[in-house]
Scaffold this motif. Structure first.
Motif, PDB file in Angstrom:
ATOM      1  N   ASN A 118      19.436 -18.963 -15.714  1.00 41.31           N
ATOM      2  CA  ASN A 118      19.190 -17.753 -16.499  1.00 41.31           C
ATOM      3  C   ASN A 118      20.493 -16.965 -16.457  1.00 41.31           C
ATOM      4  OD1 ASN A 118      18.343 -15.436 -17.724  1.00 41.31           O
ATOM      5  ND2 ASN A 118      16.810 -14.898 -16.185  1.00 41.31           N
ATOM      6  N   THR A 119      21.270 -17.079 -17.512  1.00 47.67           N
ATOM      7  CA  THR A 119      22.664 -16.635 -17.475  1.00 47.67           C
ATOM      8  C   THR A 119      22.799 -15.122 -17.639  1.00 47.67           C
ATOM      9  OG1 THR A 119      22.904 -16.860 -19.849  1.00 47.67           O
ATOM     10  CG2 THR A 119      23.339 -18.827 -18.531  1.00 47.67           C
ATOM     11  N   ALA A 146      16.528 -21.026 -20.583  1.00 43.08           N
ATOM     12  CA  ALA A 146      16.000 -20.130 -19.556  1.00 43.08           C
ATOM     13  C   ALA A 146      16.268 -18.673 -19.934  1.00 43.08           C
ATOM     14  CB  ALA A 146      16.622 -20.459 -18.205  1.00 43.08           C
ATOM     15  N   HIS A 147      16.266 -18.385 -21.237  1.00 40.31           N
ATOM     16  CA  HIS A 147      16.639 -17.040 -21.673  1.00 40.31           C
ATOM     17  C   HIS A 147      15.436 -16.215 -22.099  1.00 40.31           C
ATOM     18  CE1 HIS A 147      16.021 -19.344 -25.266  1.00 40.31           C
ATOM     19  NE2 HIS A 147      16.130 -18.264 -26.039  1.00 40.31           N
ATOM     20  N   GLU A 148      14.257 -16.837 -22.084  1.00 40.94           N
ATOM     21  CA  GLU A 148      13.079 -16.253 -22.695  1.00 40.94           C
ATOM     22  C   GLU A 148      11.999 -16.104 -21.643  1.00 40.94           C
ATOM     23  OE1 GLU A 148      10.692 -15.651 -25.022  1.00 40.94           O
ATOM     24  OE2 GLU A 148      12.344 -14.776 -26.139  1.00 40.94           O
ATOM     25  N   GLU A 149      11.341 -14.991 -21.633  1.00 42.49           N
ATOM     26  CA  GLU A 149      10.340 -14.761 -20.594  1.00 42.49           C
ATOM     27  C   GLU A 149       9.216 -15.793 -20.639  1.00 42.49           C
ATOM     28  OE1 GLU A 149       9.060 -10.739 -20.293  1.00 42.49           O
ATOM     29  OE2 GLU A 149       8.327 -11.063 -18.250  1.00 42.49           O
ATOM     30  N   SER A 150       8.932 -16.322 -21.835  1.00 41.54           N
ATOM     31  CA  SER A 150       7.812 -17.264 -21.956  1.00 41.54           C
ATOM     32  C   SER A 150       8.069 -18.576 -21.210  1.00 41.54           C
ATOM     33  CB  SER A 150       7.540 -17.558 -23.429  1.00 41.54           C
ATOM     34  OG  SER A 150       8.687 -18.113 -24.033  1.00 41.54           O
ATOM     35  N   LEU A 151       9.316 -18.822 -20.838  1.00 38.22           N
ATOM     36  CA  LEU A 151       9.636 -20.055 -20.111  1.00 38.22           C
ATOM     37  C   LEU A 151       9.401 -19.888 -18.608  1.00 38.22           C
ATOM     38  CD1 LEU A 151      12.985 -20.644 -22.017  1.00 38.22           C
ATOM     39  CD2 LEU A 151      10.954 -22.051 -22.260  1.00 38.22           C
ATOM     40  N   THR A 167       8.554 -13.801 -11.624  1.00 35.63           N
ATOM     41  CA  THR A 167       8.310 -14.906 -12.556  1.00 35.63           C
ATOM     42  C   THR A 167       9.417 -15.932 -12.387  1.00 35.63           C
ATOM     43  OG1 THR A 167       9.418 -13.640 -14.277  1.00 35.63           O
ATOM     44  CG2 THR A 167       7.018 -13.634 -14.315  1.00 35.63           C
ATOM     45  N   VAL A 168       9.024 -17.179 -12.178  1.00 37.88           N
ATOM     46  CA  VAL A 168       9.965 -18.264 -11.898  1.00 37.88           C
ATOM     47  C   VAL A 168       9.942 -19.243 -13.056  1.00 37.88           C
ATOM     48  CG1 VAL A 168      10.575 -20.092 -10.267  1.00 37.88           C
ATOM     49  CG2 VAL A 168       9.503 -18.025  -9.445  1.00 37.88           C
ATOM     50  N   HIS A 169      11.086 -19.831 -13.326  1.00 37.44           N
ATOM     51  CA  HIS A 169      11.163 -20.833 -14.391  1.00 37.44           C
ATOM     52  C   HIS A 169      10.194 -21.975 -14.092  1.00 37.44           C
ATOM     53  CE1 HIS A 169      12.739 -23.711 -17.273  1.00 37.44           C
ATOM     54  NE2 HIS A 169      13.458 -22.734 -17.810  1.00 37.44           N
ATOM     55  N   GLN A 170       9.501 -22.414 -15.120  1.00 43.25           N
ATOM     56  CA  GLN A 170       8.492 -23.455 -14.955  1.00 43.25           C
ATOM     57  C   GLN A 170       9.076 -24.714 -14.307  1.00 43.25           C
ATOM     58  OE1 GLN A 170       5.267 -23.122 -15.304  1.00 43.25           O
ATOM     59  NE2 GLN A 170       5.013 -25.249 -14.648  1.00 43.25           N
ATOM     60  N   ALA A 171      10.332 -25.027 -14.627  1.00 41.20           N
ATOM     61  CA  ALA A 171      10.952 -26.241 -14.083  1.00 41.20           C
ATOM     62  C   ALA A 171      11.130 -26.157 -12.565  1.00 41.20           C
ATOM     63  CB  ALA A 171      12.301 -26.494 -14.741  1.00 41.20           C
ATOM     64  N   TRP A 172      11.276 -24.945 -12.054  1.00 42.93           N
ATOM     65  CA  TRP A 172      11.360 -24.766 -10.597  1.00 42.93           C
ATOM     66  C   TRP A 172      10.029 -25.206  -9.959  1.00 42.93           C
ATOM     67  CZ3 TRP A 172      15.147 -23.242  -7.183  1.00 42.93           C
ATOM     68  CH2 TRP A 172      14.721 -22.884  -5.900  1.00 42.93           C
ATOM     69  N   MET A 200      18.791 -16.291  -7.814  1.00 40.39           N
ATOM     70  CA  MET A 200      18.437 -15.222  -8.761  1.00 40.39           C
ATOM     71  C   MET A 200      18.455 -15.734 -10.192  1.00 40.39           C
ATOM     72  SD  MET A 200      20.041 -11.624  -7.516  1.00 40.39           S
ATOM     73  CE  MET A 200      19.470 -10.533  -8.824  1.00 40.39           C
ATOM     74  N   GLY A 201      19.074 -16.891 -10.382  1.00 38.46           N
ATOM     75  CA  GLY A 201      19.120 -17.473 -11.720  1.00 38.46           C
ATOM     76  C   GLY A 201      17.887 -18.276 -12.087  1.00 38.46           C
ATOM     77  N   VAL A 202      16.893 -18.347 -11.193  1.00 40.26           N
ATOM     78  CA  VAL A 202      15.674 -19.093 -11.545  1.00 40.26           C
ATOM     79  C   VAL A 202      14.506 -18.154 -11.829  1.00 40.26           C
ATOM     80  CG1 VAL A 202      16.452 -21.029 -10.144  1.00 40.26           C
ATOM     81  CG2 VAL A 202      14.731 -19.465  -9.214  1.00 40.26           C
ATOM     82  N   ILE A 203      14.731 -16.853 -11.604  1.00 41.27           N
ATOM     83  CA  ILE A 203      13.680 -15.887 -11.929  1.00 41.27           C
ATOM     84  C   ILE A 203      14.087 -15.161 -13.218  1.00 41.27           C
ATOM     85  CG2 ILE A 203      12.892 -15.599  -9.565  1.00 41.27           C
ATOM     86  CD1 ILE A 203      14.727 -12.714 -10.723  1.00 41.27           C
ATOM     87  N   PHE A 204      13.133 -14.464 -13.826  1.00 41.46           N
ATOM     88  CA  PHE A 204      13.457 -13.836 -15.114  1.00 41.46           C
ATOM     89  C   PHE A 204      14.013 -12.427 -14.963  1.00 41.46           C
ATOM     90  CE2 PHE A 204      12.550 -11.467 -19.013  1.00 41.46           C
ATOM     91  CZ  PHE A 204      13.292 -12.253 -19.882  1.00 41.46           C
ATOM     92  N   ASP A 205      13.319 -11.589 -14.190  1.00 41.37           N
ATOM     93  CA  ASP A 205      13.654 -10.163 -14.173  1.00 41.37           C
ATOM     94  C   ASP A 205      14.578  -9.820 -13.005  1.00 41.37           C
ATOM     95  OD1 ASP A 205      13.807  -7.482 -14.519  1.00 41.37           O
ATOM     96  OD2 ASP A 205      11.721  -7.054 -13.990  1.00 41.37           O
TER      97      ASP A 205
END
Lengths: 308, 499
Positions: A118-119, A146-151, A167-172, A200-205
């Motif tokens: 999540n860049t 990984a730029h969209e909250e829905s992911l 919120t964690v990326h589904q792939a995690w 911190m790059g695997v969570i959204f907020d």
């Protein structure tokens, strides 16, 4: 339609309806691949080679990639791709290193190797200019968005002191093996970014972290059920100041090093030594030790130091 | 003759498709812009001394002199939008048009007034009436946000791997901005509903120029007076309202070369011909050429001299796109076509409702809620068709100051919560915001506005709500910053483990 056909149809519908559900459940319950530490060093440091060659040495010393990745497993490789910077600018993980890791995982029989971050800058610019998207594709891996909250999927952090949910990326969540591959850098806010900060790059907020005790949130996240199987710190070119974005290549010092460990805390403590920062300065390290994430007592660990 | 209409329709559909693609997904189709952006009349006029513009203008004028106003039916985005509206009108069930008065004098006055104000740098009339700008705003203000929503919700269809739908940039739905565009679109639809393409022959400044030539074009639609029985079929089908069946005349200056009329006549009484012959009457008798000329001259002068009060330096209260220079230059060049709004990958360029007031219409400015002005991006400066955003190389853009940081320590997390944050300094590309030691082993932001480029990274990422603790304020003039020399770091001995 006779009764038998009707029941068959009904069960097919029911099965397809439930198809996603039990799979997702199973994936979320999958504990991080249990890796036996038997006989292997807790921390491997390699110096003097290219990032890929140093990884080869380090992974061999740690028992080979097969110790971590088994046939048919889904692997997630999480580099730092935070910035729209070229590889030589030292702001993102070396694409050559990421490529080597993806290759080895596939060679070990991984069903799929996926990569995302999540860049901070625009994600497509980061994926492109970092060289990582090309490297991953060449190696046969898959880049995820990984730029969209829905992911991202909400998770509880029961042991968290401040970070109770995120919120964690589904792939995690649905990967069997997670290889965390940060680049070591100075960091204006967190003092240092390496293994734990890279997550911190695997969570959204991320703004939640920043406004609710950054250090505590970084440490809290290490307590969630799903943890990195392996951590690899790229310390080839180390950003010593103006991090994590860097102003120019003047901010870099070439160290030609690489660290590898299953212990996020130990590897961060070793990384802090390379960055020449006292671990006391990096508050999240002590907080992670308090959580039992890992050990900050390098003198009590088995460390293998290799030069090339 | 029906093939002419078909060719026109196919070309128009191709051009329209390119417009939609370019405005809706600039990231993928931006390179097609040359095909539709280059041949636009008014943008080319803004740089008449560039050879490419000169070629474009000469090309359009010569083509019109040869074949009439094909431009209006094939190239002009607002012409294409109107044709779509007219199709909708037919679908709803309203068919048929009526003969319209020439309106030559009105048209000349409106166009000359637009030209005068445009020369004087007062852009509101141009922004309102110039067809490329008006068309662009419809694409950027209505089509694009709708498409962005679609992309956002449909990207998961292809899963979470990098896919084309997911690569669309998120676009803000600016309610006020879109409302203005929708209102203007509705207005245009009402005009179309009642009088067909009357805009093109009364308000459009490009149409005003082209009609002067088209009236005398080599090839034109004519009525064969021997065959014509004044039945009025062609008159009803003419969306420009330029055919008068009773007098068996066509006002070719207003004919937009749609060729719909050619097939309508069962007696072959209307045809496309090079030049006139004894059985044809071409132009409606007009005696108002002189009036149009005098009225136009007066309107141009009025347009140039009257709105002086709008030409005083505009308030420097918006952050302009990189390359815009200053508010006076920008506001006197930008025609509000919103191409930059559509193209900006991080969606920081937005139509601005404030700032310009009555000076112009929704000229763009920068807002940092969805992203920052990315350091390596100079897209807006590459594509601005009127050079309101002047070309700037990325190497220079990295040091171009478009705004200046303002830090409010009393709102900052470090101050109010007593915890580390540093998000702003982390994102700052020049370290105009850096973290310095503060009480209790904390680090707090410290700013150096002299090296701030105003990219908005800090403002974008600051977690404080509702008012952010760090923002970018506008600057009066865009200038270059110089980064101080950094001391070199001592090289380290390799192969020595510090642990």
């Amino acid at each position: 339609m006779d009764r038998r056909k009707f029941i068959a149809l009904l069960s097919t519908i029911a099965a397809s309806y439930n198809l996603k559900f039990p799979l997702a459940l199973a994936a979320e319950e999958a504990a991080p691949a249990a890796v036996a530490s038997g006989g292997f060093p807790d921390l491997v440091g390699v110096a003097g080679g290219t990032p890929a060659a140093m990884f080869d040495r380090a992974i061999a010393a740690a028992g080979g990639i097969e110790r971590f990745v088994r046939q048919g497993q889904k692997v997630l490789v999480k580099p730092n791709i935070g910035w729209d910077k070229k590889p030589e600018e030292g702001a993102n993980t070396s694409p050559e290193l990421v490529k080597r890791i993806v290759e080895l995982c596939l060679k070990a029989g991984a069903a799929e190797v996926r990569v995302f971050d999540n860049t901070c800058n625009h994600w497509q610019a980061c994926y492109g200019n970092s060289g990582i998207e090309t490297a991953v594709k060449e190696a046969g891996g898959k880049m995820l968005m990984a730029h969209e909250e829905s992911l991202f999927t909400p998770v509880d952090v029961p042991a968290g002191k401040v970070l109770k949910k995120t919120t964690v990326h589904q792939a995690w969540l649905d990967s069997d093996v997670i290889i965390n591959v940060p680049i070591l850098k100075h960091h204006g806010g967190a003092r240092m970014t390496a293994a734990m900060k890279n997550l911190m790059g695997v969570i959204f907020d991320r703004r939640y972290y920043h406004s609710n005790d950054l250090h505590q949130c970084i440490a809290d996240f290490t307590t969630i059920a799903k943890k990195p199987t392996l951590n690899v710190v790229d310390a080839y070119n180390v950003m010593m100041r103006n991090g994590p974005r860097g102003v120019s290549t003047d901010d870099l010092v070439t160290r030609k090093m690489l660290l590898l460990s299953t212990d996020m805390v130990a590897i961060d403590v070793a990384a802090a030594r390379i960055l020449e920062v006292d671990q006391q300065e990096i508050a999240y390290i002590a907080k992670a030790v308090e959580h039992g994430t890992g050990s900050n007592a390098l003198d009590k660990l088995r460390i293998e130091r290799l030069t090339m | 003759m029906s093939y002419l209409k078909r060719v026109r329709q196919l070309l128009a559909m191709a051009v329209f498709a390119i417009f939609v693609l370019v405005f809706v997904r600039f990231d993928s189709f931006g390179s097609l812009l040359a095909a539709i952006g280059l041949p636009q009349f008014a943008p080319a006029l803004t740089a008449p001394f560039m050879w490419s513009s000169a070629v474009v203008i000469a090309g359009i004028l010569i083509f019109t002199a040869l074949f009439g106003r094909v431009y209006c039916s094939v190239i002009c985005p607002l012409g294409l939008v109107q044709d779509l509206m007219l199709r909708l009108r037919r679908l709803i069930g309203k068919t048929g048009y009526r003969t319209l008065p020439s309106l030559a004098v009105l048209h000349a006055i409106v166009a000359a007034m637009v030209g005068g104000t445009w020369l004087a740098g007062y852009m509101l009339p141009t922004a309102l009436l110039e067809p490329f700008a008006a068309g662009g705003r419809i694409f950027a203000g209505v089509f694009q946000p709708l498409a962005a929503v679609l992309f956002k919700y449909k990207s998961s269809f292809f899963g979470d791997s990098v896919n084309w739908l997911g690569m669309a940039s998120l676009k803000a739905f600016d309610v006020a901005g879109t409302a203005i565009v929708v209102a203007m679109t509705l207005l245009l639809f009402i005009l179309c509903w009642r009088w067909g393409r009357v805009y093109c022959n009364s308000l459009c400044p490009v149409g005003a120029v082209l009609r002067m030539i088209a009236g005398h074009s080599m090839v034109k639609v004519v009525i064969d007076t021997e065959k014509c029985v004044s039945c009025g079929v062609c008159e009803k089908i003419c969306k420009a309202g330029c055919i008068d069946a009773a007098t068996k005349t066509i006002d070719n200056s207003r004919c937009i070369a749609c060729f719909n009329c050619l097939d309508s006549c069962r007696l072959s009484g209307i045809l496309l011909k090079a030049g006139a012959n004894k059985h044809t009457k071409t132009s409606a008798p007009t005696s108002n050429g002189r009036r149009a000329f005098v009225g136009g001259l007066a309107a141009a002068a009025a347009g140039y001299f009257l709105p002086v009060k709008f030409q005083s330096a505009p308030a420097a209260d918006t952050i302009l796109p990189p390359g815009a220079g200053n508010h006076k230059d920008f506001s006197s060049r930008c025609i509000s076509c919103h191409l930059c709004v559509a193209a900006c990958p991080s969606s920081v360029i937005r139509p601005s409702s404030s700032g310009t007031g009555l000076r112009s219409l929704q000229q763009p400015s920068l807002v940092f809620d969805l992203g920052m002005c990315e350091q390596n991006c100079n897209l807006c400066s590459q594509i601005c068709p009127v050079m309101a955003i002047k070309p700037i190389m990325t190497e220079h853009k990295k040091f171009l100051k478009i705004g200046e940081v303002v830090y409010k320590q009393n709102l900052c997390v470090v101050e109010t919560n007593g915890t580390d944050c540093g998000a702003c300094a982390e994102h700052c590309p020049t370290q105009a915001v850096r973290m310095v030691p503060y009480r209790n082993n904390l680090m707090i932001p410290q700013t150096d506005p002299s090296i701030c480029i105003g990219c908005g990274s800090c403002e974008h990422i600051c977690p404080v709500r509702p008012d952010k603790a760090i923002i970018v304020k506008p600057v009066a003039e865009q200038t270059m910053i110089t980064l101080p020399e950094q001391e070199k770091l001592a090289p380290k001995a390799e192969n020595e483990f510090p642990f």
